[in-house]
Each structure stands twice: as C-alpha cells, then as structure tokens.
Scaffold this active site. Sequence first.
Site, mmCIF file in Angstrom:
data_model
loop_
_atom_site.group_PDB
_atom_site.id
_atom_site.type_symbol
_atom_site.label_atom_id
_atom_site.label_comp_id
_atom_site.label_asym_id
_atom_site.label_seq_id
_atom_site.Cartn_x
_atom_site.Cartn_y
_atom_site.Cartn_z
ATOM 1 N N GLY A 97 24.051 93.901 86.751
ATOM 2 C CA GLY A 97 24.476 94.559 87.997
ATOM 3 C C GLY A 97 23.615 95.778 88.270
ATOM 4 O O GLY A 97 22.540 95.930 87.687
ATOM 5 N N ASN A 98 24.055 96.632 89.164
ATOM 6 C CA ASN A 98 23.331 97.886 89.415
ATOM 7 C C ASN A 98 24.322 98.962 89.852
ATOM 8 O O ASN A 98 25.515 98.698 89.980
ATOM 9 C CB ASN A 98 22.214 97.667 90.442
ATOM 10 C CG ASN A 98 22.751 97.150 91.758
ATOM 11 O OD1 ASN A 98 23.496 97.837 92.437
ATOM 12 N ND2 ASN A 98 22.389 95.920 92.114
ATOM 13 N N TYR A 99 23.814 100.164 90.052
ATOM 14 C CA TYR A 99 24.690 101.316 90.292
ATOM 15 C C TYR A 99 25.189 101.462 91.729
ATOM 16 O O TYR A 99 25.837 102.451 92.046
ATOM 17 C CB TYR A 99 23.949 102.604 89.924
ATOM 18 C CG TYR A 99 23.665 102.768 88.459
ATOM 19 C CD1 TYR A 99 24.684 102.625 87.519
ATOM 20 C CD2 TYR A 99 22.384 103.074 88.001
ATOM 21 C CE1 TYR A 99 24.436 102.788 86.175
ATOM 22 C CE2 TYR A 99 22.122 103.244 86.657
ATOM 23 C CZ TYR A 99 23.152 103.096 85.743
ATOM 24 O OH TYR A 99 22.906 103.267 84.412
ATOM 25 N N SER A 100 24.873 100.532 92.617
ATOM 26 C CA SER A 100 25.291 100.701 94.012
ATOM 27 C C SER A 100 26.818 100.809 94.113
ATOM 28 O O SER A 100 27.543 99.995 93.526
ATOM 29 C CB SER A 100 24.803 99.510 94.843
ATOM 30 O OG SER A 100 25.403 99.544 96.104
ATOM 31 N N ALA B 153 22.563 96.174 97.541
ATOM 32 C CA ALA B 153 21.552 96.214 96.481
ATOM 33 C C ALA B 153 21.652 94.868 95.764
ATOM 34 O O ALA B 153 22.413 94.721 94.802
ATOM 35 C CB ALA B 153 21.835 97.373 95.544
#
Length: 400
Positions: free
Chosen positions: A208-211, A276
């Site tokens: 995943g990512n920090y969005s 994102a």
Amino acid sequence: MLKDKKIILGITGSIAACKAAYLIRALIRKGAEVQVVITPAGKEFITPLTLSTLSRHPVISEFFSNRDGTWHSHVDLGLWADVMLVAPATAASIGKMAHGIADNMLITTYLSCKAPVFVAPAMDRDMFAHPATQQNLNKLRSFGNHIIEPTEGELASRIEGKGRMEEPDKIVEQLENFFASQNLLHKKKILITAGPTYEKIDPVRFIGNYSSGRMGFALAEICARRGAEVTLIAGPVSIATEHPGITRIDVESAEEMYLEAITTFSDMHAAILCAAVADYRPETVSAEKMKREDKEAITLRLTANKDIAASLGVLKRKGQILAGFALETKDEMIHALDKLKRKNLDFIVLNSLNEPGAGFRTDTNKISILDNKGGITDYTLKSKHEVASDIVDKLQTLLK
Ligand code: CTP
C-alpha cells in the site's frame, strides 16, 4: 445571490459585536433571513433587543427559553441554515469551535451545522498572531470552514495591527461570491479517484502507500457543494462522505479502481484522478498466510497494474476534461510535464514531497497547476480544502 438564503449569524463577545447590527441590516436588505445566536459574552456588547428588532426574529442564546422553558434545538437550527456566519469570532470561540467544546448554544449549533461556515475573527493583534489562534484557525480551515481574514488598523486595545473584523459590506460580498460559485457545476458529472490502493500479498498482507484520501475527498466535497453529481471511487480510507451529491464506490485494489473508472467515465464531463494507485501488484496472491520458514530473504514478483489516467486519456472524448496529480521527490516539473502529455491530461496538479506541509498525511498542501496549453500557476501553502477549491476553480474554467 442572498435572496431567501437562511443565515445563522453567530455573535461572540467582542467590541466588534456592534458591527453585527450593520451586518444584519445589509443581509436583510439583500433578502436573506437571519437568525441570531449569541454567546453570553456577546450580550455584554450588544443587546438582544437591538438584534431581534433588526433581524425580525427572537435572538437565541440559551438552551432553554427563560420564559416558558422551551428547548431550542441546535440540531434543527443547524439543519435549517444555508450558511452559518460567526461574526465577530473571538479567540475563545474559535478555540471552542476547533476543539468541539460545546458549552453554549452557539458552539452546539456550529457542531450540528451541515451548511458551510464562515468565520470572521476579531481580536487584538497579538492574540490573532499567537500560534494557538493560528493553529485553531487552520483546524477550522481543515474542517472546510471559510475564514474571513481580519484587516489591519487601530484595535480596541489602541494597538495598530491585524485583528479588526472585516467590514460588514465586505463580509456580505464574500457570502455573495460564495453563493455565486455554488451552482457553477450544476448538472456536471465528475469522477474522482481518491486514496491509496491495497495490493494483496496473502490474506493478511498487502502493498500500500501513505495516501490518506483527504485531498480527493476534499475535491469531491467542493465539487458536490458547487452542484456537481460526483462519483467518488475511493481506495481503503477511513473518511466518511456526507454530501448527498456524492455517490461513493469503495474499492481496494488498483484493478478494482480501474474497472469502476472505465465503466463510469463515458458518462462524465470530467475526471480528477487523485488516487495514489499502486503501479505494481504481486503476480500471485497466496491463498494461505505466507510463513517465515527461516528464509534470509524472499523475492516477490510484481506485475504492472493498468494506468487508469492513461487509459481514460485514450478514451477521452472532445469536451471531456481529465486532470491528474503528480507527487514527486525530484525533477518535479520534468516529471509532471511528462505525465501531463503521456496520459493526455488537460491539467496536472504538482505537489512536491520536498515542500514542508505538502503531500501525504498532512492537512495542508502546496501545489502548482500545469495545463496542456503551457500555463503554470503556483499557489501558496493552504489547507487541503482551499487547495481543492483552487483546483475546482481551474476545472470550472475549462468546463465552461
Ligand atoms: N495514476 C493512475 N493509475 C495508475 C497510476 C497513476 O490513474 N496506475 C494517476 C494518478 O492518480 C495521478 C497520475 O496518474 O493522477 C500520476 O500518478 P503517479 O503515480 O505520479 O504517476 P505514474 O505514472 O505512476 O509515475 P511514477 O510512479 O513513475 O512517478
């Protein structure tokens, strides 16, 4: 613009409360209906009799009416309003609004209010400049409230500086401009992607990512407030949507987001691709939880996800507007211009991770907008709601 608009005017304990009388008169002249809610301290500066005479409504201050014990419902009042204006707003009331300290009728009404809120601070120069006040104002901005900046001049403390409440006619002008912008996206259908995507590795892990999704959700809210029918395709985020103009589709992976975007796009006037999206996903998803098995290193083979923006760029018909984002860490302009072209976007919003206060997991953002005609506009650091408003302004000019 203000004809038949229902306005809650919140008055707090400042010497500028005397200007509220002019404010009510100006609003009534424009055809608005005004309901005054005043704090106990506000009544020290202007009498409820003056205010009720001018507004043609009894002034509300207490939870109960002293005469007959009638309960004043802050919830009903909050739902009744088309807009709430707190003018003058003292440092104390701004602090209570920012922290939900509901110890008077005005703050409870604010907390129940579904309508847009405008706040016109009035206080001493140093109180206004204090980081506590500025942080509280930023908090209100992050809730989507509009701050009507005070002006400079001689203050009640005889000190010169910024802290004077804006003049009533200027406040009325800001409300009029706001309502004028409200319906500019009436009947426009807008697709927005927001948040991260999760790409499954096994039943308990993902890439995943920090969005946080905040930027995309702010865009959806602003478009809906301006009358658009918004379809919001959201990755896994913990934000609620309330505006009835937003149809929300929750997805998890890039593939799910792609399928939803592709099916809905042909109906849209515009799409803003704010998500994102993970560029890659694991080639295989393990059906069982992967075990450590004492391995020093493992290799995860990844396969490319579809590029949603580029795919919509191919499908884009004449008149449809496509906007994207570029979050970069170096050579920002070069990468943003490349994405603008490669994905056939009409404009791209560039934010750099090198700018303090910009990017993921912040309430603020600092952007530049680059369009396909070569135009570049740089904006200052603002709350994500204000940034969203700038982006939607740009979209509006292209949809005209
Ligand atoms: N985007 C998309 N689908 C993808 C990847 C990106 O729709 N699979 C969109 C994003 O929502 C954003 C724009 O494309 O509006 C740019 O995203 P970004 O991740 O910066 O671009 P990439 O093309 O993935 O380039 P890179 O990761 O190499 O920077």
